[in-house]
Design a protein around this motif. Sequence first.
Motif, PDB file in Angstrom:
ATOM      1  N   LYS A 275       0.824  -1.206   0.000  1.00 11.48           N
ATOM      2  CA  LYS A 275       0.000   0.000   0.000  1.00 11.48           C
ATOM      3  C   LYS A 275       0.861   1.260   0.000  1.00 11.48           C
ATOM      4  CE  LYS A 275      -2.984  -0.216   3.182  1.00 11.48           C
ATOM      5  NZ  LYS A 275      -3.428  -0.327   4.588  1.00 11.48           N
ATOM      6  N   ALA A 276       0.457   2.245  -0.778  1.00 11.86           N
ATOM      7  CA  ALA A 276       1.158   3.528  -0.782  1.00 11.86           C
ATOM      8  C   ALA A 276       0.984   4.220   0.562  1.00 11.86           C
ATOM      9  CB  ALA A 276       0.622   4.412  -1.898  1.00 11.86           C
ATOM     10  N   LYS A 277       2.092   4.756   1.079  1.00 14.88           N
ATOM     11  CA  LYS A 277       2.083   5.450   2.364  1.00 14.88           C
ATOM     12  C   LYS A 277       2.741   6.813   2.175  1.00 14.88           C
ATOM     13  CE  LYS A 277       2.548   1.008   4.735  1.00 14.88           C
ATOM     14  NZ  LYS A 277       3.424   0.149   5.583  1.00 14.88           N
ATOM     15  N   ILE A 278       2.007   7.860   2.504  1.00 15.49           N
ATOM     16  CA  ILE A 278       2.484   9.211   2.211  1.00 15.49           C
ATOM     17  C   ILE A 278       2.231  10.132   3.396  1.00 15.49           C
ATOM     18  CG2 ILE A 278       2.364  11.163   0.629  1.00 15.49           C
ATOM     19  CD1 ILE A 278       0.594   8.070  -0.491  1.00 15.49           C
ATOM     20  N   GLN A 279       3.238  10.921   3.740  1.00 17.03           N
ATOM     21  CA  GLN A 279       3.062  12.060   4.634  1.00 17.03           C
ATOM     22  C   GLN A 279       3.264  13.314   3.779  1.00 17.03           C
ATOM     23  OE1 GLN A 279       1.818  11.019   7.303  1.00 17.03           O
ATOM     24  NE2 GLN A 279       3.245  10.266   8.825  1.00 17.03           N
ATOM     25  N   ALA A 280       2.215  14.106   3.607  1.00 21.72           N
ATOM     26  CA  ALA A 280       2.284  15.315   2.774  1.00 21.72           C
ATOM     27  C   ALA A 280       1.906  16.511   3.634  1.00 21.72           C
ATOM     28  CB  ALA A 280       1.344  15.192   1.582  1.00 21.72           C
ATOM     29  N   TYR A 281       2.878  17.362   3.915  1.00 21.36           N
ATOM     30  CA  TYR A 281       2.660  18.437   4.873  1.00 21.36           C
ATOM     31  C   TYR A 281       3.473  19.668   4.490  1.00 21.36           C
ATOM     32  CZ  TYR A 281       7.071  16.464   6.582  1.00 21.36           C
ATOM     33  OH  TYR A 281       8.362  15.982   6.668  1.00 21.36           O
ATOM     34  N   ASN A 282       2.987  20.809   4.915  1.00 14.95           N
ATOM     35  CA  ASN A 282       3.697  22.091   4.701  1.00 14.95           C
ATOM     36  C   ASN A 282       4.076  22.325   3.235  1.00 14.95           C
ATOM     37  OD1 ASN A 282       5.105  21.543   7.884  1.00 14.95           O
ATOM     38  ND2 ASN A 282       3.837  23.327   7.406  1.00 14.95           N
ATOM     39  N   ALA A 308      -2.667   8.108   3.533  1.00 13.65           N
ATOM     40  CA  ALA A 308      -2.112   9.439   3.284  1.00 13.65           C
ATOM     41  C   ALA A 308      -2.509  10.391   4.396  1.00 13.65           C
ATOM     42  CB  ALA A 308      -2.611   9.969   1.943  1.00 13.65           C
ATOM     43  N   ASN A 309      -1.525  10.974   5.027  1.00 14.46           N
ATOM     44  CA  ASN A 309      -1.761  12.058   5.976  1.00 14.46           C
ATOM     45  C   ASN A 309      -1.392  13.370   5.280  1.00 14.46           C
ATOM     46  OD1 ASN A 309      -2.559  10.322   8.075  1.00 14.46           O
ATOM     47  ND2 ASN A 309      -0.439   9.952   8.647  1.00 14.46           N
ATOM     48  N   VAL A 310      -2.382  14.203   5.079  1.00 16.43           N
ATOM     49  CA  VAL A 310      -2.227  15.441   4.306  1.00 16.43           C
ATOM     50  C   VAL A 310      -2.641  16.588   5.218  1.00 16.43           C
ATOM     51  CG1 VAL A 310      -2.902  16.672   2.212  1.00 16.43           C
ATOM     52  CG2 VAL A 310      -2.783  14.165   2.198  1.00 16.43           C
ATOM     53  N   ASP A 344      -6.574  16.879   6.969  1.00 22.10           N
ATOM     54  CA  ASP A 344      -7.174  17.908   7.817  1.00 22.10           C
ATOM     55  C   ASP A 344      -6.118  18.964   8.147  1.00 22.10           C
ATOM     56  OD1 ASP A 344      -9.132  19.166   9.252  1.00 22.10           O
ATOM     57  OD2 ASP A 344      -9.442  17.546  10.689  1.00 22.10           O
ATOM     58  N   TYR A 345      -6.540  19.997   8.847  1.00 25.49           N
ATOM     59  CA  TYR A 345      -5.643  21.096   9.200  1.00 25.49           C
ATOM     60  C   TYR A 345      -4.940  21.647   7.953  1.00 25.49           C
ATOM     61  CZ  TYR A 345      -6.243  19.822  14.127  1.00 25.49           C
ATOM     62  OH  TYR A 345      -6.770  19.546  15.373  1.00 25.49           O
ATOM     63  N   ASN A 346      -5.720  21.926   6.922  1.00 29.01           N
ATOM     64  CA  ASN A 346      -5.216  22.593   5.729  1.00 29.01           C
ATOM     65  C   ASN A 346      -5.864  23.972   5.622  1.00 29.01           C
ATOM     66  OD1 ASN A 346      -3.573  20.355   4.589  1.00 29.01           O
ATOM     67  ND2 ASN A 346      -5.559  19.323   4.511  1.00 29.01           N
ATOM     68  N   TYR A 347      -5.315  24.808   4.780  1.00 29.47           N
ATOM     69  CA  TYR A 347      -5.774  26.200   4.669  1.00 29.47           C
ATOM     70  C   TYR A 347      -6.074  26.485   3.199  1.00 29.47           C
ATOM     71  CZ  TYR A 347      -5.861  31.209   5.988  1.00 29.47           C
ATOM     72  OH  TYR A 347      -6.222  32.514   6.246  1.00 29.47           O
ATOM     73  N   TYR A 348      -7.329  26.852   2.928  1.00 30.07           N
ATOM     74  CA  TYR A 348      -7.779  27.109   1.562  1.00 30.07           C
ATOM     75  C   TYR A 348      -8.023  28.604   1.389  1.00 30.07           C
ATOM     76  CZ  TYR A 348      -8.500  22.055   1.280  1.00 30.07           C
ATOM     77  OH  TYR A 348      -8.320  20.686   1.283  1.00 30.07           O
ATOM     78  N   ALA A 349      -7.093  29.256   0.696  1.00 32.68           N
ATOM     79  CA  ALA A 349      -7.197  30.694   0.463  1.00 32.68           C
ATOM     80  C   ALA A 349      -7.685  30.946  -0.959  1.00 32.68           C
ATOM     81  CB  ALA A 349      -5.828  31.357   0.661  1.00 32.68           C
ATOM     82  N   GLU A 443       2.571  10.518  16.955  1.00 31.09           N
ATOM     83  CA  GLU A 443       3.544   9.612  16.331  1.00 31.09           C
ATOM     84  C   GLU A 443       3.146   9.238  14.913  1.00 31.09           C
ATOM     85  OE1 GLU A 443       5.626   5.241  17.184  1.00 31.09           O
ATOM     86  OE2 GLU A 443       4.315   6.175  18.691  1.00 31.09           O
ATOM     87  N   ALA A 444       1.860   9.016  14.688  1.00 33.45           N
ATOM     88  CA  ALA A 444       1.388   8.597  13.369  1.00 33.45           C
ATOM     89  C   ALA A 444       1.573   9.668  12.307  1.00 33.45           C
ATOM     90  CB  ALA A 444      -0.082   8.195  13.444  1.00 33.45           C
ATOM     91  N   MET A 445       1.791  10.906  12.729  1.00 30.54           N
ATOM     92  CA  MET A 445       1.914  12.005  11.780  1.00 30.54           C
ATOM     93  C   MET A 445       3.367  12.404  11.524  1.00 30.54           C
ATOM     94  SD  MET A 445      -1.298  12.492  11.202  1.00 30.54           S
ATOM     95  CE  MET A 445      -1.688  14.129  10.606  1.00 30.54           C
ATOM     96  N   GLN A 446       4.299  11.680  12.098  1.00 34.84           N
ATOM     97  CA  GLN A 446       5.699  12.013  11.906  1.00 34.84           C
ATOM     98  C   GLN A 446       6.167  11.620  10.497  1.00 34.84           C
ATOM     99  OE1 GLN A 446       7.487  13.767  14.283  1.00 34.84           O
ATOM    100  NE2 GLN A 446       5.381  13.819  15.048  1.00 34.84           N
ATOM    101  N   PRO A 447       7.110  12.351   9.941  1.00 34.85           N
ATOM    102  CA  PRO A 447       7.664  11.962   8.639  1.00 34.85           C
ATOM    103  C   PRO A 447       8.237  10.546   8.692  1.00 34.85           C
ATOM    104  CG  PRO A 447       8.409  14.164   9.267  1.00 34.85           C
ATOM    105  CD  PRO A 447       7.712  13.597  10.464  1.00 34.85           C
TER     106      PRO A 447
END
Length: 475
Positions: A275-282, A308-310, A344-349, A443-447
């Motif tokens: 399974k694809a596993k991705i941390q996408a942040y900042n 995917a944690n985005v 979650d915790y994203n910003y849509y401008a 912990e689950a959100m760490q790179p």
Amino acid sequence: MKLKNYLLAGTALVALSFMAACTEEDPIANGDETETPGNNDNGNNDENADGGNGETTDNVIVWPADTIVNLTDHYTVPEGKSLVIKEGVKIIVSTEGVGANHVPVEFTVNGNLYCEGTAEKPILFSVPEEDRTEENIFAGLWGGIVASSTCGEMLIDHTIIEYTGGQVVQGSPAAASGVYTAGDDAYPQITTNNVNGHYVITNSVLRNGWSDGIYLMGGNAIIANNVFAANGYDGAEAVNVKAGCVVDVAGNVMFSPNTNGLKLSSSGQSDTRDKAKIQAYNNTIINAGWRRDGEKGGCVYVEKNALANVFNNLMVNCKFRAMTPNFDIPNDPEEGYNDKSVIDYNYYASGTQESDVVFADESGVAYSWEGYAYAHEDYNEGVVDARSVITKTQEACATNDPKFVNYPINEVGLTDYVYQEAWDFHVQAGSPVLTGAYNGNDEAMQPYFAAGLEVNGVTYTSPKVEARFGAYGTK
């Protein structure tokens, strides 16, 4: 983009010439008047495959700093060998193609590739200077870098890759090897295909291509602190991830991808491809989705059970919000939304400008804030972006303005794709994107590669999670 099989074993040829300490305006002969070092008929590099002035030691080929390489044919880094490209090297790819069929030139990596550019002297993969025009942004003038299933390591650091996206045709190495389909596919700037490979792509610019910026079909990867611009003519994304990948995507600016900045999919999952596993942040994604019809794209697209944690991403003037199709079929390897994902915790401008392309028979969306407020069936309301900042009215545009140091959020056209070097996506003091983001402590959100990913004996670490939205804070 179709994947026919996972084995890349085709042979390729190279015709190149070297000149040290010269300018691009200096004439460099090709053809009968120069040596054309390359591969023999067995696909193994001959004694001149180091490129004439290159240095070869213990299966390591070095292209020296500040040299120009003219590629007039396909080039292959053979399995078991490594190519090191030093700072300031310019790889100029012929736009004539190869043979009577004018097959776009492909740069294949069956061994290892290390692009060691610097901020002062980046490496350049491009076309002749007279062909670097706005009209050619989506012309697909060459085939890009294809790292095969035998490519163990690749470093792309301080490297510019541009004007790729040539069509895969009969005679293309990628068609012969089965990774892409002649007549159906176009080359991304970078392709990877080894589930055990280590890939670091950082501090680089991937721009002006018909297809995806990065197409990951396998591997452990750090994609950080890059600029993507004008990726995709009539489809495609800045970063496209499939099964067999573990990836951190952080600190990138993605301007005007045709469809999404991030397409995160576990397509191709099998007994040998996890399974694809991705941390996408900042990340900061701007103007995504407007150049494509339909309602599929707009900034982030997560499908087919990708984990995917985005989070903490800044979406600016995108057509739609993050989408999770078939989220009512959770945790199915073939479909749906992985319910362990956090988007979650994203910003849509949103700016206030109207798109010059509106598909009235589809969503009818003409403004970014209108797309964010649109009742899209793939938004997964209440789960995805439940705590995100979302600009849904024209009145909220000013309140939620990120206050960039230099980017006219209300002026740049939504379908514009020419990146301006003067833009600065740092934010001013007091910007609303500096507060309210996720702190990154779970912990689950760490790179995945916070402790590092080793490439060529060097350990590279993913950026730490910053409690702000977007790639950059204040200067």
